[in-house]
Write an enzyme that holds these catalytic residues in place. Structure first.
Site: not given
Lengths: 224, 537
Positions: B188, B348
């Site tokens: 993250e 991602d």
């Protein structure tokens, strides 16, 4: 008579509308999402992302064949309520809020006013927060780029009795740094001791700060 | 002449969802992502290589994902899953024989799945990691690692636990790719000071931070996010470019929301008769199968059939648009920066193919067009950029993440804060046990095995995915179940170790089900005075 008939028709229409509305909204909300968890992006861009808007979802009944997975399994794996230790731990959630949680096993704590004393180490001051006996954690307002330490204890006749000290933390910055000194080097140069002496203001500041924190925490302990 | 560099970084990650029992719903995440993202990425890279396109990108295969892709049981199960998909595609071809618009889509899926099967089974022998490794060996891509189970590092409590996440991540990489990683994907992009020191200690050369993590670094970085900085501990930090990530994501300028692209939310797994489709659903639960016949069409529920050719043209157009915008960005940056600036665009990986069906096509067009149609932008890996510019500004990034609101709130809020008390207690406990039993040397003794398994259970419980899912409210039950299950077993086993009464049955069961990280050693959790990274401070 005509008036009554009209009212009746209108009422009937409203009722039908409500019933239909209720059922359609119910099926819409029941849809479970078994998709791959799209990490950060889902929240960061969620609303922005064109393909992910609610009104795009088809109005089909997605109930058939769905079950609540692992619900009863979850209850099977219990976790301890408490660990029979005294501690308080402190984290920065963001530049504006700290998160702290604790466990205190002490009779006096539960017979007097429990307090979290938050030390603001940049200003060398503290604030006392009265908490509840039942609380186990707390979010506390804070300032960006500042050092904090929390001490949990209780107050008896105006005197603070500390029971546990948290870790010390520094909160994140919420804007570009005011420090604009520049040091450019390679990793090799950086790893050499010399770098520390060649006045890098950030390193210097850090050193000074470390000393101050030491001094502060010393006075902090002594104060009590 | 080249004016600047573009570094595409793909972060491929799924939590460890291997279950002994077949047809667990969560395992399907892996299958979906393999079919729709991990195989298509290899396919486009193979095609680019054949065409002689010079392309470079950085890919993180997270340790739990690598562990699953390298697991024989899952490899076999996925092969069967893909065979079922091909079978379903054939059924679909005959079902839609009267509807030409859907029939050619069924044929498309049939072809896609057969192609996937060829790559998966024939070419890579069920092991996709080999494919990625080949591209690393031949220099097109750089593979980097991440934290062992994608733990949210700033919300771990002890340095030992942070070190274990990082070290195990490095070991997993070595295990699968046979060399040390240079780069580290911070889960993250979540950073906190001192993480840099532990990363540097594990001989990592760089990591990627959120944009503001670098922009708010201290002292203020002169080139912002368009050049790496070095932290005082001696590791490089790359900041994420906002403009290019917005382009792919935002609704106004974002690509995946284009009305001609395939609609994600219409899938025959939901749309067709239950009896027809149930054999192709995990445990008979309705979910996506991958057969999607509609395009986004518009903002309403009205959906029209999907046209692959038109979508393809759109993907090409969007690739042009992306390049055009990067050129403008670089021209501007060149006027203020006295070296070739770098644009770091991390995404991602599952965005490409899984969420955005045309994503891999877009990437293929992007690299092709960058190679053939222009000479201002060159693609690079992050290590290559550091090699070219080894002298960088020294500055300390600020604590941050790339999540909503930019700090830790997504992983620390009313829905998931309860987990940290238990997770941290487990850290402290394992640290104590590792110190207490520091003298064990028989690796196959029961106690050694139990302590190693404790490390696995703790790592698995630390996956940032669980906190995220609790917040995102998607499969909350599953996330709670996983967190509690690993912690519960942790404390049960830890008690056994403490009392000298280890439940062999439980230990065997856990070793079998939670079989990640075969090389793990609990001694990583021993307390240690971290070496002061640079003498002085």
């Amino acid at each position: 008579m005509d008036v009554f008939l009209n009212i009746l028709i209108i009422l009937l229409a409203i009722i039908i509308f409500l019933v239909v509305y209720y059922y359609t909204s119910k099926t819409d909300h029941k849809r479970k999402d078994y998709h791959l968890p799209l990490n950060q992006l889902e929240l960061e861009a969620g609303a922005e992302l064109g393909v992910d808007t609610r009104d795009m979802q088809p109005k089909v009944d997605r109930q058939q064949g769905t079950t609540d997975i692992s619900k009863n399994v979850t209850e099977h794996y219990s976790l301890p309520d408490k660990y029979n230790e005294n501690f308080i731990r402190l984290f920065a959630r963001d530049p504006a809020y700290l998160y702290t949680y604790w466990e205190i096993n002490n009779q006096d704590f539960y017979h007097h006013q429990p307090v979290i004393r938050l030390f603001d180490q940049s200003e060398n001051s503290y604030t006392d927060l009265a908490i509840d006996h039942g609380a186990r954690d707390w979010y506390i307002k804070c300032k960006a780029n500042n050092c904090y330490q929390a001490v949990i204890g209780y107050k008896k006749e105006g005197i603070f009795y500390p029971l546990s000290y948290s870790n010390q933390i520094r909160t994140p910055l919420d804007r570009p740094s005011d420090l604009i000194d520049q040091n450019w080097m390679t990793i090799e140069e950086l790893s050499q001791f010399k770098y520390r002496i060649e006045v890098d203001s950030s390193a210097m500041l850090k050193q000074m700060e470390a000393k101050r924190i030491e001094a502060d925490s010393f006075s902090l302990v002594k104060k009590e | 002449m080249t004016k600047g560099y573009l570094a595409i970084v793909l972060h491929a990650h799924l939590p460890y969802v291997r279950h002994e029992k077949k047809s667990e719903l969560a395992e399907d995440w892996l299958y979906e992502a393999i079919t729709e993202t991990y195989i298509p990425l290899l396919i486009i890279m193979n095609r680019l290589l054949e065409k002689g396109v010079d392309f470079h990108l950085t890919i993180n295969i997270s340790p739990p994902l690598a562990s699953m892709l390298g697991d024989h049981l899952l490899q076999k199960r996925y092969q069967q899953h893909l065979e079922k998909l091909i079978e379903l595609s054939e059924k679909e071809i005959s079902r839609t024989s009267g509807q030409p618009e859907f029939n050619r889509l069924a044929a498309m899926y049939n072809w896609l799945y057969k192609e996937a099967y060829y790559y998966y089974h024939q070419k890579y022998r069920n092991n996709l990691l080999k494919g990625y490794q080949e591209f690393q060996e031949s220099g097109q891509i750089e593979l980097i690692t991440s934290a062992a189970t994608h733990g949210y590092l700033p919300l771990l409590f002890t340095d030992e636990a942070v070190n274990a996440q990082i070290k195990t991540g490095v070991q997993t990489y070595q295990h699968f790719f046979g060399r040390r990683p240079a780069g580290f994907w911070l889960p993250e992009c979540a950073f906190k000071s001192n993480l840099d020191a532990i990363l540097a200690e594990n001989e990592l050369k760089y990591f990627i931070s959120s944009s503001h993590g670098v922009l708010y670094a201290n002292p203020r970085p002169r080139y912002g996010i368009f050049a790496p900085i070095y932290t005082p501990a001696g590791i490089a930090v790359f900041g994420r470019d906002l403009e290019s990530s917005k382009q792919v994501w935002s609704a106004d300028e974002g690509y995946p929301g284009d009305f001609n692209y395939r609609e994600f939310y219409r899938d025959i797994g939901y749309d067709l008769e239950y009896d027809y489709i149930k054999d192709y659903l995990p445990a008979g639960i309705r979910k996506d199968t991958g057969f999607k016949y509609y395009k986004i069409t518009g903002k309403t529920n009205w959906k029209e059939p999907y046209h692959p050719q038109i979508a393809r043209e759109k993907a090409a157009e969007h690739a042009d648009n992306f390049i055009f915008n990067r050129q403008h960005q670089l021209r501007y940056l060149n006027s203020i920066i006295d070296r070739w600036p770098l644009i770091v665009s991390p995404y991602d990986a599952e965005l490409f193919g899984h969420w955005w069906f045309e994503g891999p096509q877009w990437l293929e067009y992007l690299f092709e067009k960058l190679h053939y149609d222009q000479d201002e932008i060159e693609t690079t890996t992050l290590s290559a950029y550091l090699k070219k510019y080894p002298r960088n500004q020294v500055s300390m990034p600020t604590e941050s993440s790339w999540g909503y609101k930019g700090y830790h709130e997504v992983w620390l809020n009313g829905s998931n804060e309860w987990i940290y008390r238990h997770l941290h207690q487990a850290e402290v406990k394992l640290n104590k046990l590792a110190d207490r039993f520091s003298g064990l040397s028989q690796k196959n003794s029961q106690k050694y095995r139990a302590l190693n398994q404790l490390s696995r259970e703790l790592l698995l419980a630390q996956s940032s995915d669980w906190a995220f899912i609790m917040k995102a409210k998607t499969m909350v039950d599953y996330a709670v179940f996983r967190t509690k299950k690993h912690l519960h077993h942790f404390f049960e086993l830890a008690e056994g170790v403490e009392r000298g009464h280890i439940n062999e049955g439980l230990l065997n069961y856990l070793e079998k089900t939670d079989n990640i990280f075969p090389f793990i050693d609990y001694k990583t959790y021993q307390s240690r005075e971290f070496k002061r990274l640079r003498r002085g401070v």
